[in-house]
Design a protein around this motif. Sequence first.
Motif, PDB file in Angstrom:
ATOM      1  N   GLN A   1      52.235 -23.637 -48.994  1.00  0.00           N
ATOM      2  CA  GLN A   1      50.995 -24.373 -48.736  1.00  0.00           C
ATOM      3  C   GLN A   1      50.038 -23.527 -47.891  1.00  0.00           C
ATOM      4  OE1 GLN A   1      49.973 -27.250 -50.044  1.00  0.00           O
ATOM      5  NE2 GLN A   1      48.031 -26.968 -48.999  1.00  0.00           N
ATOM      6  N   GLN A   2      50.582 -22.837 -46.892  1.00  0.00           N
ATOM      7  CA  GLN A   2      49.745 -21.976 -46.052  1.00  0.00           C
ATOM      8  C   GLN A   2      49.141 -20.848 -46.883  1.00  0.00           C
ATOM      9  OE1 GLN A   2      48.724 -22.361 -42.909  1.00  0.00           O
ATOM     10  NE2 GLN A   2      47.481 -20.530 -43.176  1.00  0.00           N
TER      11      GLN A   2
ATOM     12  N   GLN B   1      42.710 -19.971 -50.990  1.00  0.00           N
ATOM     13  CA  GLN B   1      41.464 -20.706 -51.242  1.00  0.00           C
ATOM     14  C   GLN B   1      40.352 -20.200 -50.327  1.00  0.00           C
ATOM     15  OE1 GLN B   1      40.726 -22.861 -53.687  1.00  0.00           O
ATOM     16  NE2 GLN B   1      42.743 -22.340 -54.458  1.00  0.00           N
ATOM     17  N   GLU B   2      40.685 -19.951 -49.064  1.00  0.00           N
ATOM     18  CA  GLU B   2      39.687 -19.427 -48.130  1.00  0.00           C
ATOM     19  C   GLU B   2      39.211 -18.050 -48.580  1.00  0.00           C
ATOM     20  OE1 GLU B   2      41.763 -19.509 -44.411  1.00  0.00           O
ATOM     21  OE2 GLU B   2      41.527 -21.678 -44.170  1.00  0.00           O
TER      22      GLU B   2
ATOM     23  N   GLN C   1      36.846 -18.373 -51.512  1.00  0.00           N
ATOM     24  CA  GLN C   1      35.512 -18.777 -51.067  1.00  0.00           C
ATOM     25  C   GLN C   1      34.776 -17.609 -50.421  1.00  0.00           C
ATOM     26  OE1 GLN C   1      36.168 -22.176 -48.534  1.00  0.00           O
ATOM     27  NE2 GLN C   1      36.417 -23.579 -50.241  1.00  0.00           N
ATOM     28  N   GLU C   2      35.489 -16.824 -49.620  1.00  0.00           N
ATOM     29  CA  GLU C   2      34.864 -15.669 -48.981  1.00  0.00           C
ATOM     30  C   GLU C   2      34.431 -14.644 -50.027  1.00  0.00           C
ATOM     31  OE1 GLU C   2      35.616 -12.413 -45.424  1.00  0.00           O
ATOM     32  OE2 GLU C   2      37.128 -13.930 -45.816  1.00  0.00           O
ATOM     33  N   ILE C   3      35.254 -14.437 -51.036  1.00  0.00           N
ATOM     34  CA  ILE C   3      34.900 -13.493 -52.111  1.00  0.00           C
ATOM     35  C   ILE C   3      33.657 -13.985 -52.845  1.00  0.00           C
ATOM     36  CG2 ILE C   3      35.646 -12.635 -54.375  1.00  0.00           C
ATOM     37  CD1 ILE C   3      38.501 -12.423 -53.137  1.00  0.00           C
ATOM     38  N   GLU C   4      33.601 -15.284 -53.126  1.00  0.00           N
ATOM     39  CA  GLU C   4      32.417 -15.830 -53.801  1.00  0.00           C
ATOM     40  C   GLU C   4      31.176 -15.633 -52.939  1.00  0.00           C
ATOM     41  OE1 GLU C   4      33.420 -19.891 -54.652  1.00  0.00           O
ATOM     42  OE2 GLU C   4      34.721 -19.342 -56.332  1.00  0.00           O
TER      43      GLU C   4
END
Length: 122
Positions: free
Chosen positions: A48-49, A55-56, A59-62
Amino acid sequence: MKRSMEDYETEDDEPWYDQQDLQQDLHLAAELGKTLLERNKELEDSLQQMYTTNQEQVQEIEYLSKQLEMLRQMNEQHAKVYEQLDVTARDLELNNQRLVVDSKASQQKVERYVSWHRNNQA
């Protein structure tokens, strides 16, 4: 040679296993099961971690990709502006050269006129 349950019993009608050994085996199996469940929980938490971290990072790559695209567009715009400035600077340099030539020609005309005027007054 097929054996039957009677083959595993002793002559005293005692089972082939010891009750105490069976209890110990059950206890060990319970301990092993508990350890496996704990380890499974740790792995699930770790997974989960990792998922959250992933996911973080997505988002940072996007975000960084959008920033990169915006910087590329700005760079292209700056390149166009510099190109326009270069063309304008060349045009101004040519105009300046023409003005220098015109100025020298005008200066020569003024000097001839002044010389002519002095000669005519004398």
